[in-house]
Structures are given as C-alpha cells and as structure tokens.
Design a protein around this motif. Structure first.
Motif, mmCIF file in Angstrom:
data_model
loop_
_atom_site.group_PDB
_atom_site.id
_atom_site.type_symbol
_atom_site.label_atom_id
_atom_site.label_comp_id
_atom_site.label_asym_id
_atom_site.label_seq_id
_atom_site.Cartn_x
_atom_site.Cartn_y
_atom_site.Cartn_z
ATOM 1 N N HIS A 165 25.170 3.200 11.320
ATOM 2 C CA HIS A 165 24.424 2.797 10.127
ATOM 3 C C HIS A 165 23.179 2.035 10.542
ATOM 4 N N SER A 166 22.241 1.945 9.607
ATOM 5 C CA SER A 166 20.989 1.232 9.857
ATOM 6 C C SER A 166 20.699 0.301 8.687
ATOM 7 N N VAL A 167 19.846 -0.685 8.956
ATOM 8 C CA VAL A 167 19.420 -1.652 7.949
ATOM 9 C C VAL A 167 17.902 -1.600 7.883
ATOM 10 N N PHE A 168 17.349 -1.697 6.676
ATOM 11 C CA PHE A 168 15.915 -1.518 6.520
ATOM 12 C C PHE A 168 15.419 -2.347 5.346
ATOM 13 N N TYR A 169 14.398 -3.201 5.595
ATOM 14 C CA TYR A 169 13.795 -3.950 4.501
ATOM 15 C C TYR A 169 12.406 -4.425 4.918
ATOM 16 N N GLU A 170 11.633 -4.843 3.929
ATOM 17 C CA GLU A 170 10.249 -5.261 4.172
ATOM 18 C C GLU A 170 10.177 -6.760 4.395
ATOM 19 N N LEU A 171 9.253 -7.149 5.282
ATOM 20 C CA LEU A 171 8.927 -8.543 5.525
ATOM 21 C C LEU A 171 7.533 -8.827 4.978
ATOM 22 N N SER A 172 7.166 -10.089 4.912
ATOM 23 C CA SER A 172 5.820 -10.443 4.457
ATOM 24 C C SER A 172 4.783 -10.009 5.495
ATOM 25 N N ASN A 173 3.535 -10.026 5.100
ATOM 26 C CA ASN A 173 2.408 -9.680 5.981
ATOM 27 C C ASN A 173 2.474 -8.249 6.504
ATOM 28 N N LYS A 174 2.887 -7.337 5.615
ATOM 29 C CA LYS A 174 2.838 -5.886 5.915
ATOM 30 C C LYS A 174 3.685 -5.515 7.125
ATOM 31 N N LYS A 175 4.956 -5.892 7.083
ATOM 32 C CA LYS A 175 5.867 -5.543 8.170
ATOM 33 C C LYS A 175 7.142 -4.946 7.600
ATOM 34 N N LEU A 176 7.720 -4.011 8.332
ATOM 35 C CA LEU A 176 8.977 -3.389 7.959
ATOM 36 C C LEU A 176 9.986 -3.628 9.083
#
Length: 404
Positions: free
Chosen positions: A229-240
């Motif tokens: 499985h994988s985990v995926f989410y966005e961070l601030s300042n245009k980062k994934l």
C-alpha cells in the motif's frame, strides 16, 4: 533568602521529540541543554518528509509558540481519510472507506522542527555533540554525560539532574537498561519522497495527479494493492508527499539509522515496480521525485517501564512504532507535554514521583497505539487478513489522550 537552584535537564537528541521536551521542561522551570550530533539545525533536511498532526498535538505545539498562527500557516488540512483499492491490471482505483471528519493537518518535518526550534533560546543547543555515555550518581540524584565534540574530537563531561533520552528508535540510552531488547522488523520497508511542483503547477504530471486525486490539499489517500500500500497527501508550499511500503526481507543496517543508503540501481528497480502496481499518474510522480529514500520499518513490543532513576525515555526511544496511524510525532509531542506537566506539578524535590506519574499516564496510551499501528500496517500490507478496520479513527485514544 537565597534563590532555589534550578534543576538541569540534559536532552540527548535534537529532533522533534527533543525540542518538544526543551519547551515543556523550560516551562516547568528547568534549565535545559540539548545535545545533537548534527552540526546545525535541519533547516531543510534532505531526507525530510511529511507528517500529520492531530488536534491535541497542534494545541500543545501552539501553546509553546510565541506566534501560534504560524502552525496553521505552514500546514494544510487533512479533513478526509480515504482508503481505496488499486486494480494493478486495469490500472483503476475504487473507494473502500472515506472518513470526512478526519481533523489532522499535514506538515513538512523540517517546517515543524523549525517552528519549535526558533521559539527556543538557541544557546540551550549544543550542535555537533555526539552522545557517548552516561553515569548516574549512587543515589540517582545526578547524572554525568560524556559527549564528543565532532569538530575538535574532544571529549567533554556535562553534569545535570535529569537525562532525557530523545535519541530515536535505535536509542543507545535505552540499550543501557534493556541490552537484550530487539526491535521487531515489520516485514516491509518504505520508499519515501517529496515531489516539489512549485513553478510547475500546470505540468502533465501534476494535472494528472490532481485529476486522479481530486481532494488533494485536504485528503490523505491510502492506495491498497495486492500485498502493498501507499500513502499520498499534499504539503504546503507546492509539495506532494508519498510513501510506498514494500514487503521484503530485513535489510542490514550499516549505521545507527533506519534510513538506508540507496543506489541508482535500487531506485530504477523501484520505478519499474511502480509501473506494474500503481495507476500511471502515481507511478509517474514517483519516478519524477528527486532523491527518494528508503526507511526500514521497525516497532517494538511495549516496554514495561520508560524511566530508571533520573533517566527517562521519550518519543521513539520510548515506543518505536510503525508509521501507520500517523502516530510517531504526535506521541512525541504528548510525551513531552506530559513529562513537563508531571515534573512541574510534583516539583524538583519530587523528581521520582514526577517520573512515575509520567510513566503511569503515557505507558498505557503508547502501548495500545503501537500495537494498533502494527496491526493496521500488517492488514494493509496483506500480511494479516483479519483484525482492525482500515480507518484511522479507530486508533486507541484517537480523540485525545490524558495529559495529567
């Protein structure tokens, strides 16, 4: 009347657990000295990654900051927890569970560390000081620490009243008291990466990802394929931020770190496997991420105690845990808060009582959360078929843990 001498705490480890303890113990009236082998603060750690902060940890962190609003400004909401199944042959996903009341916030590790560090007196930090050993006085009232000054290779002694082990899951201080304790290898490692799309917001890669993950910026996605499985989410300042867990035999650690040195050949193999498992948009993002790194995932059966004399364990030193449930940083923050509150309320003349209260409050909480995170990870990796559900809201003490 003479002034009462302040008690002195020596904290080994300048990561988030260490700087959190520096805040809580300072507020409790202690003098604090933090020893860290890194030569300088990790302003932008090359192996830094994302983390999720729960409401209780955020409230505590804000109480330590002179400008609490900065925490919200450097994080993004994670109001949705979504698990979805991936069909690796058809390259499609379907929603398995969706919790829209998930009140976390996503942060970049070094951003949180920077907020906490910058709110402290920098003179309490000794950078480039590698912990070597410690000795307690016969009556366990004082502690002497030997440390190596990396720049000069000089060994110096530092004396204090309390030693706080914030030296991570491979803690050498913990090993002094539990020499036969062996960490439990989870059965899998984690490829991790942060994809920076600043200045490239309209690229085909970013457009494709936003099309397939429409709730980025407020959702943490768990993609479950066969035995991975994988985990995926966005961070601030245009980062994934992405994490991919891969079942494999236990690698050999060649340093006191769970981060492995990876070769280009290993990265190329990971890219090839991503193409066979994940939807094209996610696989492409993984392949375009610069400097991915590999963590070996360990945890530990719950300890029976987390302090001895005037030496206390906090953070991953006290409870090595798998990352499922976004627990590690949150547990470290709560450890620090409870430790500071207990020592402050019991007073310096009752140090042992304060440490006993810290242990009483935290040991049950972290033990249950470590075991739950283990179970959750094994289910998502296909190593167990029965057990807990997929949603994080079933984590013990999810709505809040006792503080005092």
């Amino acid at each position: 009347m003479g002034k009462i001498k302040k008690m002195k705490a020596i904290i080994v480890g300048g990561s988030i657990a260490g700087v959190s303890c520096a805040h809580s113990l300072t507020l409790a009236g202690w003098d604090v000295l933090v020893l860290e082998k890194s030569s300088e603060p990790p302003a932008r750690s090359p192996t830094g990654a994302g983390l999720g902060l729960d409401p209780q940890a955020r409230t505590i962190i804000k109480s330590w900051l002179p400008h609490p609003h900065l925490l919200d400004e450097t994080t993004l909401p994670l109001s949705i927890d979504q698990n979805q199944g991936t069909d690796s042959e058809k390259k499609v996903t379907r929603v398995l569970t969706r919790d829209e009341s998930f009140d976390f916030r996503a942060a970049y590790w070094s951003d949180i560390h920077g907020l906490l560090f910058n709110a402290l007196d920098p003179t309490m930090f000794l950078w480039g000081h590698k912990f070597l050993s410690f000795t307690m006085s016969q009556d366990e009232s004082t502690v002497k620490v030997e440390t190596l000054v990396m720049e000069t290779q000089e060994t110096i002694e530092i004396h204090g009243d309390l030693l706080v082990a914030a030296d991570g899951c491979l803690s050498s201080i913990r090993k002094t008291f539990l020499p036969n304790l062996k960490l439990r290898y989870s059965g899998y490692c984690a490829w991790r990466g942060v994809f920076d799309f600043s200045g490239d917001e309209n690229s085909e890669t970013v457009s494709g990802i936003k099309r397939e993950y429409p709730d980025l910026g407020k959702c943490v996605y768990f993609d479950l394929a066969r035995d991975t499985h994988s985990v995926f989410y966005e961070l601030s300042n245009k980062k994934l931020n992405w994490i991919w867990y891969v079942n494999q035999p236990e690698p050999e650690l060649k340093s006191n770190s769970v981060t492995l040195k990876v070769s280009q050949e290993m990265i190329n193999k990971m890219h090839q496997e991503a193409d066979t498992i994940w939807i094209p948009e996610l696989a492409r993002l993984m392949k375009e991420t610069k400097e991915p790194f590999l963590n070996v995932i360990y945890d530990c059966d719950p300890l029976e105690r987390i302090f001895w004399g005037n030496v206390v364990l906090v953070g991953d030193a006290a409870h090595p845990t798998t990352p499922h449930g976004l627990r590690s940083t949150n547990m470290s923050v709560l450890d620090a808060e409870v430790l500071g509150k207990c020592l402050g309320e019991c007073g310096p003349e009752n140090l042992n009582l304060g440490l006993e209260e810290y242990q009483r409050i935290r040991l049950r909480v972290v033990s249950e959360q470590v075991l739950y995170a283990r179970c959750l990870g094994r289910i998502k990796q296909g190593l167990d078929r029965d057990g807990v559900g997929l949603e994080q809201k079933h984590m013990p003490f999810f709505s809040g843990a006792p503080l005092v």
